[in-house]
Design a protein around this motif. Structure first.
Motif, short mmCIF file in Angstrom:
data_model
loop_
_atom_site.label_atom_id
_atom_site.label_comp_id
_atom_site.label_asym_id
_atom_site.label_seq_id
_atom_site.Cartn_x
_atom_site.Cartn_y
_atom_site.Cartn_z
N HIS A 77 66.60 15.16 16.21
CA HIS A 77 66.29 15.15 17.65
C HIS A 77 67.00 13.97 18.30
N SER A 89 65.58 11.95 20.09
CA SER A 89 64.64 10.81 20.12
C SER A 89 65.13 9.67 19.24
N ARG A 146 68.66 21.01 12.30
CA ARG A 146 67.43 21.23 11.55
C ARG A 146 67.66 22.27 10.46
N GLU A 189 66.26 25.04 9.14
CA GLU A 189 65.22 26.05 9.33
C GLU A 189 65.82 27.43 9.51
N ASP A 219 67.97 27.75 16.13
CA ASP A 219 69.25 27.66 15.41
C ASP A 219 69.21 26.41 14.55
N PHE A 255 71.54 22.75 17.52
CA PHE A 255 71.32 23.07 18.93
C PHE A 255 71.39 21.78 19.75
N GLN A 312 69.87 19.03 22.63
CA GLN A 312 68.68 18.51 23.30
C GLN A 312 69.11 17.52 24.38
N PHE A 355 53.20 14.62 18.60
CA PHE A 355 54.41 13.97 18.10
C PHE A 355 53.99 12.54 17.78
N GLU A 358 58.78 27.53 24.78
CA GLU A 358 58.61 26.08 24.68
C GLU A 358 59.95 25.41 24.99
N MET A 359 59.96 24.57 26.01
CA MET A 359 61.22 23.98 26.46
C MET A 359 61.37 22.52 26.07
N ALA A 360 60.24 21.81 25.96
CA ALA A 360 60.36 20.37 25.71
C ALA A 360 59.10 19.82 25.07
N GLY A 365 61.90 15.33 25.38
CA GLY A 365 63.08 15.88 24.69
C GLY A 365 63.15 17.35 25.03
C1 FA5 Z 1 61.28 17.09 19.49
O1 FA5 Z 1 62.41 17.27 19.02
C2 FA5 Z 1 60.87 15.77 20.05
N1 FA5 Z 1 61.84 14.79 19.74
C3 FA5 Z 1 60.70 15.91 21.57
C4 FA5 Z 1 60.02 14.75 22.18
C5 FA5 Z 1 60.79 13.75 22.76
C6 FA5 Z 1 58.62 14.68 22.17
C7 FA5 Z 1 60.15 12.66 23.34
C8 FA5 Z 1 58.01 13.59 22.74
C9 FA5 Z 1 58.77 12.60 23.34
P1 FA5 Z 1 60.56 19.58 19.24
O2 FA5 Z 1 60.77 19.70 17.80
O3 FA5 Z 1 59.41 20.32 19.79
O4 FA5 Z 1 60.40 18.06 19.67
O5 FA5 Z 1 61.89 20.01 19.98
C10 FA5 Z 1 62.05 19.83 21.37
C11 FA5 Z 1 62.63 21.09 22.00
O6 FA5 Z 1 63.83 21.44 21.32
C12 FA5 Z 1 61.73 22.30 21.83
O7 FA5 Z 1 60.78 22.34 22.87
C13 FA5 Z 1 62.70 23.45 21.92
O8 FA5 Z 1 63.03 23.69 23.27
C14 FA5 Z 1 63.91 22.87 21.26
N2 FA5 Z 1 64.01 23.30 19.86
C15 FA5 Z 1 63.30 22.87 18.80
N3 FA5 Z 1 63.70 23.46 17.65
C16 FA5 Z 1 64.73 24.27 18.00
C17 FA5 Z 1 65.61 25.14 17.27
N4 FA5 Z 1 65.56 25.27 15.96
N5 FA5 Z 1 66.55 25.82 17.97
C18 FA5 Z 1 66.66 25.66 19.31
N6 FA5 Z 1 65.90 24.85 20.05
C19 FA5 Z 1 64.92 24.17 19.41
#
Ligand code: FA5
Length: 345
Positions: free
Chosen positions: A176, A178, A202, A204, A211, A214, A216, A256, A287-289, A315
Motif C-alpha cells: 500500500h 501507506s 499483493r 492474492e 489485481d 494496482f 493507490q 487498520f 469499497e474505494m478507500a 488510501g
Molecule cells: C489499505 O491499503 C490501507 N493502506 C488504506 C488506508 C490508508 C487505511 C490510510 C487507513 C489509512 P485496503 O487494503 O483496504 O487498505 O486497500 C485500499 C483500497 O485499495 C481498497 O479500498 C480498494 O479500493 C483498493 N484495493 C485493495 N486491494 C485491491 C486489489 N487487490 N485490487 C485492486 N484494488 C484493491
C-alpha cells in the motif's frame, strides 16, 4: 597502367553524362568507387608497382578519384534541384497521420487527482515500490507476526538474492502507499499535507475488482486539531471532483492497525447502478478507500508528538476509482495492453 586509368576515366565521365536520377548516380558510384569497384581494384594494384611508378600512378589515380567525386556531387546537386524525374509526387495527397497515442486512463485520473489535492494544499510525493518491511508494516503499527499482515500478503524478496552488502534488510513489494507515511513524517515533520500516488502489489487471487498490481493514492494530513470532519470533507472533494457530480459515498467502521478510529469508504457502483454485478461483488457498493485518524504509535514512529498533533490518512484504490469513473467492468483490462480497450480513453 597510366593508359588503363585514363581510359577508365573517359568511360566513367561518359556514363555520368547519361545519369538521370539519384539512384543511377549511387549505382554508378558503387560500380567504380565501391569496395569492389573498377577504380578501386586498379588503386589496389598500385602496391605492386616500383617505387617510381607508385608515385606517378598513385598521384594520377588519386586525382581521378577526387575529380570523379567532385563531379558526382555536382550532378547530384543538379538532379536534386531539378527534382527527380522518376519520382511522381502528388502534393495534393493528404499527409500520413502520425499516431501519437495518449496517456493511460489511470495516469489521466492520477494527474487530475494530483491537481485537485495540490489545490487543497497537499504536496505530491513519491516512495519506493520495493520497500523495507519496516516502512511497509512495522512503522505502521504492524509488528512481525501481527495477524493484519495476512490481509495484505505480498511478495517477499529473498535477502540472499540482493546485490547489497546488507543481506539482513527485509524487503517487500509494498502492499500500500501507506508505506510512505512514516517516510514523509521523518522528512518533513508537522504540520504536513502529502499525497502519494503509486503502484502497489499483493499476492492474492485476481477477479473483476482485484489485481496483484494496482494503483493507490494516499493522503495524509497532520496538524493541530485535525478531526474526522476534515477527512470526510477532503474525501468528498475528491469524489465529487473526479465524478463532476455528487456521488453516493458511505463510510463504515473498518480496521487498520495504523488508524484509530478506522473507516472503510464505499461508493455506489456506477457499473450496475446499485443493482449488483461482478464488479461490486453483487452488493451494489464498491469499497474505494480505507481511512481513519492516524494512530499515535504511527505519529511517534514518524517523530511527531501525538500530544501536540493529530492527523487523518486515507488510501484510495485509484484503479477502482477509474473503473467507476469510466464504467470499466474488469480491473485486469488496465494491464492487458489491449489497444481496443486503451484507445477508448
Ligand atoms: C489499505 O491499503 C490501507 N493502506 C488504506 C488506508 C490508508 C487505511 C490510510 C487507513 C489509512 P485496503 O487494503 O483496504 O487498505 O486497500 C485500499 C483500497 O485499495 C481498497 O479500498 C480498494 O479500493 C483498493 N484495493 C485493495 N486491494 C485491491 C486489489 N487487490 N485490487 C485492486 N484494488 C484493491
Amino acid at each position: 597502367m597510366k593508359n588503363k586509368l585514363l581510359q577508365l576515366k573517359d568511360k566513367i565521365f561518359t556514363e555520368l553524362t547519361n545519369v538521370k536520377d539519384v539512384q543511377a548516380l549511387v549505382d554508378l558510384e558503387i560500380k567504380y568507387l565501391g569496395r569492389k569497384g573498377e577504380l578501386t581494384q586498379i588503386l589496389r594494384g598500385i602496391a605492386n608497382l616500383s617505387d617510381e611508378d607508385k608515385k606517378i600512378i598513385g598521384r594520377l589515380a588519386n586525382e581521378i578519384k577526387e575529380e570523379l567525386r567532385e563531379k558526382i556531387r555536382e550532378i547530384k546537386d543538379i538532379i536534386l534541384e531539378k527534382g527527380d524525374e522518376n519520382r511522381d509526387v502528388d502534393v495534393t495527397l493528404p499527409g500520413e497521420k502520425i499516431k501519437i497515442g495518449h496517456l493511460h486512463p489511470l495516469t489521466q485520473i492520477q494527474n487530475e487527482l494530483e491537481d485537485l489535492l495540490h489545490s487543497l494544499g497537499f504536496m505530491v510525493i513519491d516512495g519506493p515500490e520495493l520497500e523495507s518491511d519496516y516502512y511497509c508494516f512495522e512503522a505502521l503499527n504492524i509488528p512481525p507476526h501481527h495477524p493484519a499482515r495476512d490481509i495484505q500478503d505480498t511478495f517477499y524478496i529473498d535477502p540472499a538474492s540482493l546485490k547489497t552488502e546488507n543481506k539482513k534488510i527485509d524487503l517487500v513489494m509494498r502492499t500500500h502507499t501507506s508505506s510512505v507515511q512514516a517516510r514523509a513524517m521523518e522528512k518533513y515533520g508537522a504540520p504536513l499535507r502529502v499525497a502519494v500516488p503509486g503502484r502497489v502489489f499483493r499476492s492474492e487471487a485476481t477477479d473483476a475488482c482485484h489485481d496483484v498490481m494496482f494503483y493507490q493514492l494516499e493522503g495524509l494530513m497532520i496538524d493541530k486539531n485535525i478531526s474526522i470532519a476534515n477527512l470526510i470533507a477532503v474525501l468528498h472533494q475528491i469524489f465529487s471532483g473526479i465524478f463532476k457530480k455528487n456521488v453516493k459515498v458511505r463510510v463504515r467502521p473498518g480496521y487498520f492497525p495504523f488508524v484509530e478510529p478506522g473507516l472503510e469508504v464505499d461508493m455506489s457502483c456506477t457499473i450496475c447502478g446499485e443493482k449488483g454485478c461482478p464488479s461490486c461483488k453483487h452488493s451494489g457498493w464498491l469499497e474505494m478507500a480505507g481511512a481513519g485518524m492516524v494512530h499515535p504509535n504511527v505519529l511517534r514512529a514518524g517523530g511527531i508528538d501525538p500530544e501536540k498533533y493529530s492527523g487523518f490518512a486515507f488510501g484510495i484504490g485509484l484503479s477502482r476509482l477509474v473503473m467507476m469513473k469510466y464504467g470499466i467492468d474488469d480491473i485486469r483490462l488496465f494491464t492487458s495492453g489491449d489497444l481496443r480497450f486503451l484507445e477508448q480513453f
